[in-house]
Design a protein around this motif. Sequence first.
Motif: not given
Length: 341
Positions: A69-77, A118-124, A156-165
């Motif tokens: 697996a490749l791990q990426l670091g960043g925050s710009d969708p 910034r869970p909303v940004l992570v989900a994006e 909350d974080f896990l829920s948002r990740m789940s909603d993002a797929g």
Amino acid sequence: MKQGIPSVRSAARLSVAPMMDWTDRHCRYLHRQLSREALLYTEMVTSPALVRGGALHLLDHDPAEHPVALQLGGSDPAELAEAARIGAEAGYDEINLNCGCPSDRVQSGCFGAVLMERPVLVAECVTAMRAAVDVDVTVKCRIGVDDQDPEQVLPDFLSRMSDAGCQRITIHARKAWLQGLSPKENRDIPPLDYDLVLRMKARFPHLHLSINGGIASLAAAREFLEAGLDGVMIGRAAYHDPSAILSAADPEIFGTGAAVAPEAAVRAMLPYIAAHLEAGGRLHQVTRHMLGLFAGRPGARAWRRMLSEGAHRPGANGDLVEEALATVLASAAETAEAQPV
């Protein structure tokens, strides 16, 4: 799933954590000689390095490393989506987003553990990455940062990740203190909360959750799996004592194959070392990852000394590795002879 290679979901039952300056391609090739099943991760590669810097050499890997697996670091969708696409085209089986690294450099770039705020940004980011690739997009996170309450933040974080797929998440069972602790201190000082991670599995049974942090043996890994978690990620123990973690991982964790002796792994590395040297590489670039292969066994100190002192010398090659291995085997034989009958 590539032919003859475990799927990343099944391989994630046991994985070796992404670790900066450690889990490079030479380290991963070594680990693959010890376990055919475990999931391996790259060091974190930043999306700006790939997309803006064109540092595609950071994606170099050997086909033998799969599943990897490749791990990426960043925050710009958008940038992460492009980096994920580049990684998938390079052949990686999974793209992982780092939401756990506490280093100052990572914080200043607004990625790593600071993204727990910034869970909303992570989900994006996850949504954009998933739209760009066909391979799994996963997340590695902490249970929270600084004064956050993990009991509230993590679900909350896990829920948002789940909603993002995002269906697979690895949780480092410690907070990250971005103010007041160094990255090194953040690996040890914040207390572990394994029970919280277990409760998250009960709360989100549909998610594939792996646990990370302070796990130092296969026995401990089995306990977490038997408790209901889907996977265990091991970091420093797998690096410093790879034989103890990976040699018996296939039969004990995956129920496949047989344990691999460290001396067999050394012999398997010799053709790889020869090819690396032929391509202009240096011996120490590979052998620095092999120093812990015989930890706790007769001859381990001599093995480390011979490789540490000799691998940097001009012209050092596989002969040094064979000499060091012969020393280990001789020490083992002497120890066996000295045992009372």
